[in-house]
Write a protein that holds these residues in place. Sequence first.
Motif, PDB file in Angstrom:
ATOM      1  N   ASN A  72       0.847  -1.189   0.000  1.00 13.30           N
ATOM      2  CA  ASN A  72       0.000   0.000   0.000  1.00 13.30           C
ATOM      3  C   ASN A  72       0.883   1.239   0.000  1.00 13.30           C
ATOM      4  N   PRO A  73       0.336   2.406  -0.332  1.00 12.79           N
ATOM      5  CA  PRO A  73       1.153   3.625  -0.430  1.00 12.79           C
ATOM      6  C   PRO A  73       1.683   4.118   0.911  1.00 12.79           C
ATOM      7  N   ASP A  74       1.166   3.593   2.014  1.00 13.27           N
ATOM      8  CA  ASP A  74       1.618   4.044   3.328  1.00 13.27           C
ATOM      9  C   ASP A  74       2.878   3.332   3.799  1.00 13.27           C
ATOM     10  N   LYS A  75       3.123   2.148   3.253  1.00 11.05           N
ATOM     11  CA  LYS A  75       4.255   1.361   3.732  1.00 11.05           C
ATOM     12  C   LYS A  75       4.891   0.603   2.577  1.00 11.05           C
ATOM     13  N   PHE A  76       6.172   0.898   2.326  1.00 10.03           N
ATOM     14  CA  PHE A  76       6.923   0.210   1.272  1.00 10.03           C
ATOM     15  C   PHE A  76       7.934  -0.730   1.919  1.00 10.03           C
ATOM     16  N   SER A  77       7.938  -1.976   1.460  1.00 13.18           N
ATOM     17  CA  SER A  77       8.720  -3.028   2.117  1.00 13.18           C
ATOM     18  C   SER A  77      10.071  -3.276   1.464  1.00 13.18           C
ATOM     19  N   GLU A  78      10.182  -3.016   0.165  1.00 18.89           N
ATOM     20  CA  GLU A  78      11.432  -3.301  -0.543  1.00 18.89           C
ATOM     21  C   GLU A  78      11.964  -2.030  -1.190  1.00 18.89           C
ATOM     22  N   THR A  79      13.280  -1.887  -1.159  1.00 17.45           N
ATOM     23  CA  THR A  79      13.932  -0.721  -1.765  1.00 17.45           C
ATOM     24  C   THR A  79      15.125  -1.194  -2.577  1.00 17.45           C
ATOM     25  N   LYS A  80      15.292  -0.626  -3.754  1.00 23.08           N
ATOM     26  CA  LYS A  80      16.457  -0.935  -4.582  1.00 23.08           C
ATOM     27  C   LYS A  80      16.843   0.291  -5.391  1.00 23.08           C
ATOM     28  N   ASN A  81      18.097   0.385  -5.765  1.00 22.02           N
ATOM     29  CA  ASN A  81      18.598   1.498  -6.570  1.00 22.02           C
ATOM     30  C   ASN A  81      18.816   1.038  -8.003  1.00 22.02           C
ATOM     31  N   VAL A  82      18.396   1.871  -8.941  1.00 25.75           N
ATOM     32  CA  VAL A  82      18.451   1.528 -10.366  1.00 25.75           C
ATOM     33  C   VAL A  82      19.057   2.705 -11.127  1.00 25.75           C
TER      34      VAL A  82
END
Length: 411
Positions: free
Chosen positions: A140-150
């Motif tokens: 959901n827009p309130d909580k992001f679980s994964e992050t990566k740099n591209v």
Amino acid sequence: MNKFYQFTILLFLLSQSSLIARPLPVENFKYKKEISISQKNSENKIIKVLLDEEFYKHSFYGDLRLTKNGEIVPYKIRNAEEISKYTEKLKPELLFTKKDELEIYVLELPKLPEGMSYSKLTVSSAYDYETSITLKLGDNPDKFSETKNVFLYKYGTQSSGEIDLGNTKFRYVRLEVETGSNLKFPSVTRTKENKNLYFERTHQVTSPTLEESSVLFSFPNENQSSFQTLKLSFEEKNWERYITVRGKVNKKEWDTVFQGTINHTEKDGLFTEIPMSSPLSSEFTVQIEDGENETLHLKDVVTIQPLEEILFFADNLSNDTNYTLYYGNPYQWAANFDPYTYPSEDDLREITPTYAKLEKEVENPNFGYNLIYPPISGYITTALFYLGIFTLLFFIFSILKSKRLVVKETV
């Protein structure tokens, strides 16, 4: 006596050096299967072979060996999958955009049908650019679980054009981009997930043997169906029990392949899955400890064997090249090959494997345990060990005896 002692040491050293130096003889394996490769006249191939039920019945898992004209060939073993090529492109919805110190985009991806995932996000721009992107994924827009740099770019007609989402099921995407990129997101690709292959058998549940605080169910497994997972279904929805699963080894001794407490609730579904410590293809029993609880009512029993495949390099294939799979030795140590000698994931992306198949199982006519390999080598080593101890004790006794004589003479 000194000559006997020297001979014992020499015999022990020779046996140990043989163990290290000699190659593995195929005579140590009771069963074999020829591998049929349809396209032989080629070079530098990767061969993929699906293991069948005959193999699981007679293999001890660590004893699998592959030979090419009698020489050992390194291999990789993995779970077999049904590879899906189905993909479809859909348009994501842009929920939010902000262009300040950073350009921020928040996308909502269409709902996923069961068995599908998102693989790629297409990116475009009217201008040339290069930018680093912080990509965040979440439910959901309130909580992001994964992050990566591209890193993305566009230089005239050359463009990176896509972001790898890594087969995710997250539906919300947040992108933080350097100012001036002016990105658009025309499509997102979703793909059907690969399915693991397996075969399963349903076993008839008969009346159990009632014991003091437990019940014992017996299953003859007449087809000798091999399995690594056992599925149990009970009339009761919620329960916790201590369960023991045993199977017959060599049609004589019973071996425990699972023992532990299982907790099941209605939300877990109809079946409870129990993993075996080793593949089993014989008669088996399921013992359920009830203690002071009411006896559970077992309804269905299903055994599952995940299918596996081996992959190996096949160089300079010709009509005279024969690949053979050997197995059927419970004393054989597990294979340990250099990872550079069998196909890697990078190799599989570059080279499409050639499918081969196993022929009918035959007993190895030359089967017979070698003196320098288990189990006979173990017996020899044990005998030599005790012989060495006996010899050492004999020398100590001889020395003590001679000292006593010297003391008596001096007295």
